[in-house]
Design a protein around this motif. Structure first.
Motif, PDB file in Angstrom:
ATOM      1  N   ASP A 196      -2.805  -7.683   7.025  1.00  0.00           N
ATOM      2  CA  ASP A 196      -2.806  -6.330   6.435  1.00  0.00           C
ATOM      3  C   ASP A 196      -2.652  -6.405   4.917  1.00  0.00           C
ATOM      4  O   ASP A 196      -3.308  -5.653   4.173  1.00  0.00           O
ATOM      5  CB  ASP A 196      -1.681  -5.499   7.037  1.00  0.00           C
ATOM      6  CG  ASP A 196      -1.910  -5.188   8.511  1.00  0.00           C
ATOM      7  OD1 ASP A 196      -3.067  -5.278   8.956  1.00  0.00           O
ATOM      8  OD2 ASP A 196      -0.925  -4.877   9.211  1.00  0.00           O
ATOM      9  N   GLY A 197      -1.798  -7.317   4.420  1.00  0.00           N
ATOM     10  CA  GLY A 197      -1.613  -7.449   2.980  1.00  0.00           C
ATOM     11  C   GLY A 197      -2.864  -7.957   2.292  1.00  0.00           C
ATOM     12  O   GLY A 197      -3.209  -7.490   1.185  1.00  0.00           O
ATOM     13  N   ILE A 198      -3.582  -8.909   2.903  1.00  0.00           N
ATOM     14  CA  ILE A 198      -4.815  -9.422   2.305  1.00  0.00           C
ATOM     15  C   ILE A 198      -5.886  -8.333   2.270  1.00  0.00           C
ATOM     16  O   ILE A 198      -6.652  -8.225   1.298  1.00  0.00           O
ATOM     17  CB  ILE A 198      -5.304 -10.664   3.085  1.00  0.00           C
ATOM     18  CG1 ILE A 198      -4.309 -11.817   2.919  1.00  0.00           C
ATOM     19  CG2 ILE A 198      -6.689 -11.094   2.623  1.00  0.00           C
ATOM     20  CD1 ILE A 198      -4.603 -13.041   3.761  1.00  0.00           C
ATOM     21  N   ILE A 199      -5.924  -7.504   3.300  1.00  0.00           N
ATOM     22  CA  ILE A 199      -6.875  -6.394   3.303  1.00  0.00           C
ATOM     23  C   ILE A 199      -6.568  -5.433   2.152  1.00  0.00           C
ATOM     24  O   ILE A 199      -7.484  -4.933   1.475  1.00  0.00           O
ATOM     25  CB  ILE A 199      -6.842  -5.674   4.664  1.00  0.00           C
ATOM     26  CG1 ILE A 199      -7.419  -6.588   5.755  1.00  0.00           C
ATOM     27  CG2 ILE A 199      -7.615  -4.362   4.602  1.00  0.00           C
ATOM     28  CD1 ILE A 199      -7.293  -6.023   7.157  1.00  0.00           C
ATOM     29  N   ARG A 200      -5.270  -5.181   1.880  1.00  0.00           N
ATOM     30  CA  ARG A 200      -4.910  -4.316   0.758  1.00  0.00           C
ATOM     31  C   ARG A 200      -5.360  -4.929  -0.577  1.00  0.00           C
ATOM     32  O   ARG A 200      -5.819  -4.219  -1.477  1.00  0.00           O
ATOM     33  CB  ARG A 200      -3.398  -4.087   0.721  1.00  0.00           C
ATOM     34  CG  ARG A 200      -2.848  -3.337   1.920  1.00  0.00           C
ATOM     35  CD  ARG A 200      -1.518  -2.663   1.610  1.00  0.00           C
ATOM     36  NE  ARG A 200      -0.566  -3.547   0.969  1.00  0.00           N
ATOM     37  CZ  ARG A 200       0.326  -4.314   1.611  1.00  0.00           C
ATOM     38  NH1 ARG A 200       0.338  -4.304   2.952  1.00  0.00           N
ATOM     39  NH2 ARG A 200       1.160  -5.076   0.948  1.00  0.00           N
ATOM     40  N   LEU A 201      -5.246  -6.250  -0.701  1.00  0.00           N
ATOM     41  CA  LEU A 201      -5.708  -6.912  -1.924  1.00  0.00           C
ATOM     42  C   LEU A 201      -7.224  -6.805  -2.051  1.00  0.00           C
ATOM     43  O   LEU A 201      -7.746  -6.556  -3.153  1.00  0.00           O
ATOM     44  CB  LEU A 201      -5.284  -8.381  -1.908  1.00  0.00           C
ATOM     45  CG  LEU A 201      -5.693  -9.212  -3.140  1.00  0.00           C
ATOM     46  CD1 LEU A 201      -4.956  -8.716  -4.385  1.00  0.00           C
ATOM     47  CD2 LEU A 201      -5.418 -10.694  -2.904  1.00  0.00           C
ATOM     48  N   ALA A 202      -7.927  -6.998  -0.918  1.00  0.00           N
ATOM     49  CA  ALA A 202      -9.389  -6.911  -0.942  1.00  0.00           C
ATOM     50  C   ALA A 202      -9.856  -5.507  -1.325  1.00  0.00           C
ATOM     51  O   ALA A 202     -10.888  -5.346  -2.005  1.00  0.00           O
ATOM     52  CB  ALA A 202      -9.952  -7.311   0.416  1.00  0.00           C
ATOM     53  N   GLU A 203      -9.126  -4.501  -0.930  1.00  0.00           N
ATOM     54  CA  GLU A 203      -9.494  -3.130  -1.292  1.00  0.00           C
ATOM     55  C   GLU A 203      -9.443  -2.926  -2.792  1.00  0.00           C
ATOM     56  O   GLU A 203     -10.144  -2.073  -3.345  1.00  0.00           O
ATOM     57  CB  GLU A 203      -8.574  -2.142  -0.579  1.00  0.00           C
ATOM     58  CG  GLU A 203      -8.815  -2.067   0.928  1.00  0.00           C
ATOM     59  CD  GLU A 203      -7.758  -1.240   1.632  1.00  0.00           C
ATOM     60  OE1 GLU A 203      -6.713  -0.930   0.991  1.00  0.00           O
ATOM     61  OE2 GLU A 203      -7.936  -0.919   2.824  1.00  0.00           O
ATOM     62  N   GLN A 204      -8.636  -3.702  -3.500  1.00  0.00           N
ATOM     63  CA  GLN A 204      -8.525  -3.586  -4.947  1.00  0.00           C
ATOM     64  C   GLN A 204      -9.464  -4.529  -5.696  1.00  0.00           C
ATOM     65  O   GLN A 204      -9.949  -4.186  -6.777  1.00  0.00           O
ATOM     66  CB  GLN A 204      -7.097  -3.912  -5.408  1.00  0.00           C
ATOM     67  CG  GLN A 204      -6.002  -3.099  -4.768  1.00  0.00           C
ATOM     68  CD  GLN A 204      -4.632  -3.560  -5.215  1.00  0.00           C
ATOM     69  OE1 GLN A 204      -4.355  -3.664  -6.421  1.00  0.00           O
ATOM     70  NE2 GLN A 204      -3.765  -3.864  -4.260  1.00  0.00           N
ATOM     71  N   ALA A 205      -9.700  -5.729  -5.126  1.00  0.00           N
ATOM     72  CA  ALA A 205     -10.326  -6.776  -5.944  1.00  0.00           C
ATOM     73  C   ALA A 205     -11.521  -7.451  -5.307  1.00  0.00           C
ATOM     74  O   ALA A 205     -12.092  -8.365  -5.925  1.00  0.00           O
ATOM     75  CB  ALA A 205      -9.275  -7.830  -6.273  1.00  0.00           C
ATOM     76  N   ALA A 206     -11.966  -7.077  -4.116  1.00  0.00           N
ATOM     77  CA  ALA A 206     -13.047  -7.814  -3.443  1.00  0.00           C
ATOM     78  C   ALA A 206     -14.377  -7.592  -4.146  1.00  0.00           C
ATOM     79  O   ALA A 206     -14.681  -6.492  -4.635  1.00  0.00           O
ATOM     80  CB  ALA A 206     -13.146  -7.381  -1.989  1.00  0.00           C
ATOM     81  N   LYS A 207     -15.174  -8.656  -4.216  1.00  0.00           N
ATOM     82  CA  LYS A 207     -16.528  -8.571  -4.759  1.00  0.00           C
ATOM     83  C   LYS A 207     -17.480  -8.048  -3.687  1.00  0.00           C
ATOM     84  O   LYS A 207     -17.153  -8.019  -2.501  1.00  0.00           O
ATOM     85  CB  LYS A 207     -16.978  -9.947  -5.244  1.00  0.00           C
ATOM     86  CG  LYS A 207     -16.140 -10.476  -6.401  1.00  0.00           C
ATOM     87  CD  LYS A 207     -16.607 -11.851  -6.836  1.00  0.00           C
ATOM     88  CE  LYS A 207     -15.748 -12.367  -7.993  1.00  0.00           C
ATOM     89  NZ  LYS A 207     -16.170 -13.720  -8.444  1.00  0.00           N
ATOM     90  N   GLU A 208     -18.682  -7.673  -4.146  1.00  0.00           N
ATOM     91  CA  GLU A 208     -19.669  -7.172  -3.198  1.00  0.00           C
ATOM     92  C   GLU A 208     -20.059  -8.270  -2.210  1.00  0.00           C
ATOM     93  O   GLU A 208     -20.311  -9.408  -2.598  1.00  0.00           O
ATOM     94  CB  GLU A 208     -20.921  -6.692  -3.940  1.00  0.00           C
ATOM     95  CG  GLU A 208     -20.702  -5.406  -4.712  1.00  0.00           C
ATOM     96  CD  GLU A 208     -20.375  -4.247  -3.781  1.00  0.00           C
ATOM     97  OE1 GLU A 208     -20.981  -4.175  -2.684  1.00  0.00           O
ATOM     98  OE2 GLU A 208     -19.496  -3.436  -4.136  1.00  0.00           O
TER      99      GLU A 208
END
Length: 787
Positions: free
Chosen positions: A217-229
């Motif tokens: 869940d924490g990694i998903i929250r990080l991806a919501e902020q910083a994930a590339k296309e």
């Protein structure tokens, strides 16, 4: 300047911080993961195109520990990090195994994952932090990845699970288990346990999965902020048509081949079945031929999986629970300390055990500093074991991983150093392989160590389980073949004793398995393990009581700490002399524990007696065997203990009178003596006459006891001395000699109160008889009359 994104995750009372955007910004994805003061940087890069003709997914994971992370400088000549250590190799595999199944089937772009430990606090293990960092970096990189995953370590002590225990807690724990999982299912398990039950192991896996969900869940929250296309994978509309073509050309031949029980016959039949495919695609583009080859594998998997799920029939004709025939032998090799040949179906291992002394321990230089390992297990997998031509040389990652799995399985059953003071090396050479060679290594290691005389608590056996999963239908299969491993969905290895599990490892090729499937697999593995233990017992069911004649013998003895210096001597002089003279090897630790080793028991006994002589104190009344060190007029000095001499007075050599000591004794002569006395000054009196010089038996004193002098009575009044008369003229005595000028001697000073003069008691008048013969009592330590 920096676009930093951060999330914090509370796990088991600790905070895992994931940060991106500060460092390694040119990588496709980079995450700094911090727990406590342990920091791991993980960077992910991926090739933007696929190499021509490539038909596999090239994923590479490297884990590296920087010595600076723990404030240390590497040992050795080069003083820098070099090739991967065993721990780094194993951790690289620990990261690779759960993430590899989560890449799409048609993903062929090369992916590189590098995890580096930058700071280590000694409390939070960096492998778990690195797994979480790798998952987060892949998730935000845009690379096709069906994650994320979370990871957790679990300990078990006093009936309770411990989440992410410290290294010190692990030492006291009954379990060291690592789990990687998605939000829905477990992907990977690696563990070592002290005979825990199936229920306890399953509970630990579920406990770790709950913690992993929080990290996901924490990694998903990080991806919501910083994930590339995310990358767009090319759609493949031709695969279905091509699959039907492959099935039409080779389907019937492949089905017939997998009905053959023997491996050699089956391989030959499969090759013949694929011949039409080679002819059909000989003029096609390389990519088309490669795709046809992969679809052929898919067709093989479908044939095998359908037979197991629908008919309950496996490749070699067994049902889902039957274990292949087992044959075990011990004492297989004549000169090794212990050996076993273990054969299960078409899987075979020659396993040997070698015993050594403490100086054979493996020195490990890591983040925690120098450590020493007394148990080593090495696994080799030569290409001839599968009938192939291939590289033969240094072990690869797979061999290191399989060896460590077997190590974890038997390690909990080893005796302590106090119980068995040997360094142990087990070597497993796989000579045939069609199934789990790592579990064959576990069985062979147990047998070879018992053959070598290693007192295992209980023998250990291992079994590999497989899984066929199609939607809601599944089948758990025992003792899987190599093809069932390649074509199935799970490789689930369970090792243990009759009392419980010692090691559990699981790798899967699908997106996780459920708790229900794991429960079935553990129960089925328990039955299979019991069967294998019974077959092993036919070869050897107990540890041999005697070591091999070729193995070194080790005896231990404890000495007081204040005697260590005496045994070692100045600059090691004494201990070197013991080793050089006796031929035995002598090791001593800071607690005074001495280990004496040699293949010759006489050498061990000689060294032991030497050390006892140095450390023991002389005891009055004890009989010793010594050598005459020197001869004097009044007796002989005898060395009766190392570094300890005593005097045999001339009167104690024989019961009869000895006129000349040299007529009876000579220097270097071996004699038996009884210790009579140790006076307050440390001088020792010895006697030869009270010991039988042939047998060493104590003799009674044959000399008659001295008569008491009795009361001398009243000597009466002797009267006055009277007048001594005139002494006469003494003549001229001459001038007094000149004593020279003695100078001014100065005042004597105050001598203080000297106290009352001691009472010397009643001193009876001396007998006026003849004077006794004089003997120097200060030399003999006794009276002047020879007694």
């Amino acid at each position: 300047m920096f676009d930093i994104k951060t999330v914090e995750i509370e796990v088991g009372g600790k905070t895992l911080k994931l940060e991106t955007g500060r460092v390694a910004r040119q990588a496709d994805g980079a995450v700094m993961a911090t727990m406590g003061e342990t920091v791991v940087l993980c960077a992910v890069t991926a090739a933007k195109s696929v190499k021509p003709g490539q038909d596999f997914f090239p994923l590479t994971v490297h884990y590296q520990e920087k010595f600076s992370a723990a404030g240390r400088i590497p040992g050795g000549f080069f003083k820098r990090e070099r090739g991967a250590t065993e721990k780094e190799t194993l951790t690289s595999r620990l990261i690779d195994r759960p993430i590899r199944p989560l890449f799409p089937e048609n993903s062929f772009n090369e992916v590189l994952v590098i995890a580096q430990v930058l700071s280590y606090d000694g409390e939070n293990e960096p492998d778990i932090v690195a797994m979480c960092a790798a998952s987060a970096a892949l998730t935000i990189s845009g690379v096709p990845f069906m994650g994320p995953i979370g990871a957790a370590r679990v300990g078990f002590q006093n009936g309770e699970y411990i989440l992410n225990p410290s290294p010190e807690q692990i030492k006291e724990s009954d379990l060291d288990l690592v789990v990687a999982a998605t939000g829905n299912a477990v992907m990977m398990v690696e563990s070592e346990a002290k005979e825990l039950s199936e229920e306890q192991m399953l509970g630990a896996v579920v406990f770790a999965h709950e913690a992993s969900k929080k990290i996901v869940d924490g990694i998903i929250r990080l991806a919501e902020q910083a994930a590339k296309e995310p990358w767009e994978l090319p759609e493949d509309h031709e695969t279905a048509t091509l699959y039907e073509k492959v099935k039409g050309l080779a389907g019937s031949g492949i089905e017939a081949a997998y009905k053959l029980v023997g491996k050699a016959e089956r391989v030959a039949a499969l090759a013949a079945a694929k011949t039409p495919l080679k002819d059909a695609f000989v003029d096609s583009e390389p990519n088309a031929a490669i795709k046809a080859g992969k679809l052929t594998k898919k067709l093989e998997a479908a044939v095998v999986r359908t037979a197991i799920l629908k008919e309950g029939r496996r490749i070699d004709g067994r049902d889902t629970k039957t274990v292949r025939p087992i044959e075990a032998m011990v004492g297989f090799l004549p000169r090794t300390h212990g050996s076993a040949l273990f054969t299960r179906g078409e899987t075979q291992a020659i396993v040997t055990t070698t015993l050594g002394t403490k100086d054979a321990e493996q020195m490990i230089d890591g983040l925690d500093g120098l450590s020493y390992q007394r148990f080593m297990l090495h696994y080799n997998f030569p290409p001839y074991s599968v009938g192939e031509v291939g590289r033969f040389g240094a072990p690869g990652r797979r061999e290191v991983g399989h060896g460590k799995l077997a190590w974890r399985a038997v390690h909990p059953m080893l005796p302590t150093m106090d119980e068995f003071p040997y360094t142990i090396r087990v070597l497993s050479d796989i000579t045939e392989s069609n199934g789990s060679s790592s579990m064959a290594t576990v069985c062979g290691a147990s047998l070879s160590m018992m053959d070598a005389g290693v007192p295992l608590k209980r023998p250990v056996a291992g079994i590999a389980m497989g899984l066929i999963l199609e939607g809601d239908d599944y089948a758990v299969i025992s003792d899987i073949l190599g093809d069932e491993d390649h074509l199935g969905d799970m490789d689930f290895k369970v090792a243990g004793t009759s009392e419980g599990i010692t090691s559990l490892q699981m790798d899967i090729k699908v997106a996780g398995i459920t708790e229900e499937i794991m429960k079935v697999a553990l129960a089925q593995a328990k039955d299979g393990r019991a069967h294998i233990l019974g077959e092993m017992a036919k070869a050897l069911d107990h540890t041999r009581t005697e070591l091999s004649e070729h193995a070194p013998r080790i005896e231990t003895m404890q000495i007081p700490k204040d005697k260590i210096r005496e045994v070692i001597g100045t600059g090691g002089k004494v201990i070197r002399e013991i080793v050089a003279t006796t031929g035995a090897k002598v090791d001593i630790d800071d607690e005074g524990l001495i280990k004496i080793s040699s293949s010759d028991l006489k050498q061990i006994e000689a060294a032991r007696q030497w050390i006892q002589g140095i450390t023991q104190e002389p005891e009055v009344g004890t009989i010793y065997t010594g050598k005459v060190a020197s001869i004097v007029d009044f007796g002989a000095f005898v060395t009766f203990m190392p570094g300890k001499d005593g005097l045999v007075h001339v009167s104690e050599i024989k019961n009869e009178r000895v006129e000349n000591v040299r007529d009876v004794l000579s220097e270097g002569q071996e004699v038996k003596v009884k210790l009579l006395e140790v006076d307050p000054r440390g001088k020792v009196r010895l006697s030869m006459r009270l010991v039988d010089q042939e047998t060493g038996a104590e003799l009674e004193d044959s000399r008659p006891p001295r008569e008491p002098r009795g009361d001398r009575g009243d000597r009466g009044d002797r009267g006055p001395r009277g007048d001594r008369g005139d002494r006469g003229d003494r003549g001229d005595r001459g001038p007094r000699r000149d004593r020279g000028d003695r100078g001014d001697r100065g005042p004597r000073g105050d001598r203080g109160d000297r106290g009352p003069r001691r009472d010397r008691g009643d001193r009876p008048e001396r007998d006026e008889g003849p004077a006794p013969e004089f003997a120097p009592a200060f030399l003999t330590g006794g009276s002047n009359d020879g007694e």
